[in-house]
Design an enzyme around this catalytic site. Structure first.
Site, mmCIF file in Angstrom:
data_model
loop_
_atom_site.group_PDB
_atom_site.id
_atom_site.type_symbol
_atom_site.label_atom_id
_atom_site.label_comp_id
_atom_site.label_asym_id
_atom_site.label_seq_id
_atom_site.Cartn_x
_atom_site.Cartn_y
_atom_site.Cartn_z
ATOM 1 N N GLU A 44 48.551 -82.568 60.544
ATOM 2 C CA GLU A 44 48.338 -82.311 59.124
ATOM 3 C C GLU A 44 49.454 -81.407 58.610
ATOM 4 O O GLU A 44 49.671 -80.317 59.160
ATOM 5 C CB GLU A 44 46.985 -81.620 58.898
ATOM 6 C CG GLU A 44 45.788 -82.514 59.115
ATOM 7 C CD GLU A 44 44.482 -81.779 58.856
ATOM 8 O OE1 GLU A 44 43.595 -82.358 58.217
ATOM 9 O OE2 GLU A 44 44.345 -80.609 59.305
ATOM 10 N N HIS A 90 49.373 -78.493 61.304
ATOM 11 C CA HIS A 90 48.161 -78.427 62.114
ATOM 12 C C HIS A 90 48.121 -79.565 63.138
ATOM 13 O O HIS A 90 47.910 -80.726 62.797
ATOM 14 C CB HIS A 90 46.924 -78.485 61.215
ATOM 15 C CG HIS A 90 45.642 -78.334 61.958
ATOM 16 N ND1 HIS A 90 44.472 -78.934 61.548
ATOM 17 C CD2 HIS A 90 45.340 -77.670 63.096
ATOM 18 C CE1 HIS A 90 43.521 -78.638 62.397
ATOM 19 N NE2 HIS A 90 44.014 -77.872 63.344
ATOM 20 N N SER A 140 44.017 -73.648 61.876
ATOM 21 C CA SER A 140 43.097 -74.771 61.695
ATOM 22 C C SER A 140 42.315 -74.680 60.392
ATOM 23 O O SER A 140 41.708 -75.662 59.971
ATOM 24 C CB SER A 140 42.109 -74.837 62.869
ATOM 25 O OG SER A 140 41.398 -73.616 62.986
ATOM 26 N N ASN A 195 39.269 -80.950 59.792
ATOM 27 C CA ASN A 195 38.243 -79.988 60.197
ATOM 28 C C ASN A 195 37.072 -79.974 59.221
ATOM 29 O O ASN A 195 35.936 -79.694 59.615
ATOM 30 C CB ASN A 195 38.831 -78.589 60.334
ATOM 31 C CG ASN A 195 39.434 -78.381 61.710
ATOM 32 O OD1 ASN A 195 39.067 -79.064 62.662
ATOM 33 N ND2 ASN A 195 40.347 -77.444 61.837
#
Length: 320
Positions: free
Chosen positions: A174, A162, A141, A212
């Protein structure tokens, strides 16, 4: 299927997805049986892939597989899938405690603990077992893809992939190339994601990637509002669900994923950018330090001790 049947995982099946060079991808190895690993394995199997589900611990592997079976049974009870589909999906999942079964996979997705040394050790071992040109995709992450790729002899076949939790529901993946990732690896990863019913975006290899980084800034403000007493935790969750149309509130979602994962993202972002907004919340830090990591430990932002979510009384600097 038995573990020994992993040796047959790549034989006699029509290709499910392929990149522009015609490389067939039939079997995906998923490393890790935590929340994300299980979600990725189940999604891959539901969309027709054969899956080699790996954990070095036989107990964790069996427990992870059982949770996948329980999730499918819930789908059957709710009428989301026919009963026969459950067995067909489970038949496509092979359990293995042997990492050398990576040599039977056409594509590998890693989803283990978010620790740089642990992942690099794993990737070095995988590198010795995989077939030439087999992609290793990390579900990290926030850890840098280029740094992780250094653990392999062929960083051109390494990439970030991701997923988001819950994997079955969240549509985005991602795709994060490292500095040496080949265009073929990128295309192949995007093809696998599409075959799993996902949408992809290409993201630069920067700390926190895109989502994130954005989400951490949002959560930092959420935690500050709680600390200042602007609203209760329950009302903040309710506001985000109903006011921003999120499927879950931020505290509920963090409990689902694991508080230590969110803390690690903040820690990584703060170390990289030195921006005060990414400094981990004192409330979050205390819960993590106390080992209260969410649903998996029975307590997090909420209390799950008695099998259902109960509010906890949060005060400045900690919880009661």
């Amino acid at each position: 299927m038995t573990e020994q049947q992993a040796t047959q995982a790549s034989d006699g099946v029509d290709p499910i997805s392929q990149d522009t060079n015609g490389y067939p991808i039939q079997t995906i190895m998923v490393i890790g049986t935590g929340l994300m690993g299980r979600g990725i394995a189940l999604t891959a199997a539901r969309t027709g892939y054969r899956v080699i589900l790996y954990n070095r611990s036989k107990t964790s592997l069996g427990g992870g597989y059982d949770l996948i079976a329980e999730e499918l049974e819930r789908h059957v009870r709710k009428g989301k899938i026919p009963g026969g589909d459950k067995e067909a999906i489970l038949e496509r999942i092979v359990r293995s405690t042997h990492l050398d079964n990576a040599g039977r996979a056409d594509f590998i997705i890693e989803s283990v603990i978010e620790d740089l040394d642990t992942k690099r050790t794993l990737f070095s071992a995988l590198d010795a077992s995989r077939r030439p040109k087999t992609v290793i995709a990390s579900n990290t992450s926030s850890l840098p893809i280029s740094t992780l790729a250094e653990a392999t002899r062929h960083p051109e076949w390494f990439i970030g992939m991701h997923f988001f939790s819950p994997v079955a529901i969240m549509k985005l993946v991602e795709v994060v190339p490292g500095t040496k990732t080949s265009e073929e690896t990128i295309r192949r990863t995007e093809a696998v994601a599409r075959a799993m019913g996902k949408e992809t975006i290409r993201v630069k290899d920067v700390p926190g990637f895109l989502i994130n980084r954005i989400n951490a800034a949002f959560r930092a403000e959420v935690y500050q509002c709680l600390l200042e007493g602007v609203a209760t935790m329950e009302d903040i969750d309710k506001a985000v669900r109903l006011g921003l149309n999120h499927p879950m509130g931020p505290f509920e979602l963090t409990d689902q994923i694991g508080l230590e994962i969110g803390y690690h993202v903040f820690d990584t972002l703060y170390a990289a950018y030195k921006d005060p907004k990414f400094r981990p919340s004192t409330l979050l830090k205390k819960l993590v330090d106390d080992g209260e990591l969410g649903k998996k430990t029975g307590k997090g932002w909420y209390d799950y001790t008695w099998g259902e979510k109960k509010p906890r009384r949060h005060v400045k600097g900690g919880t009661k």
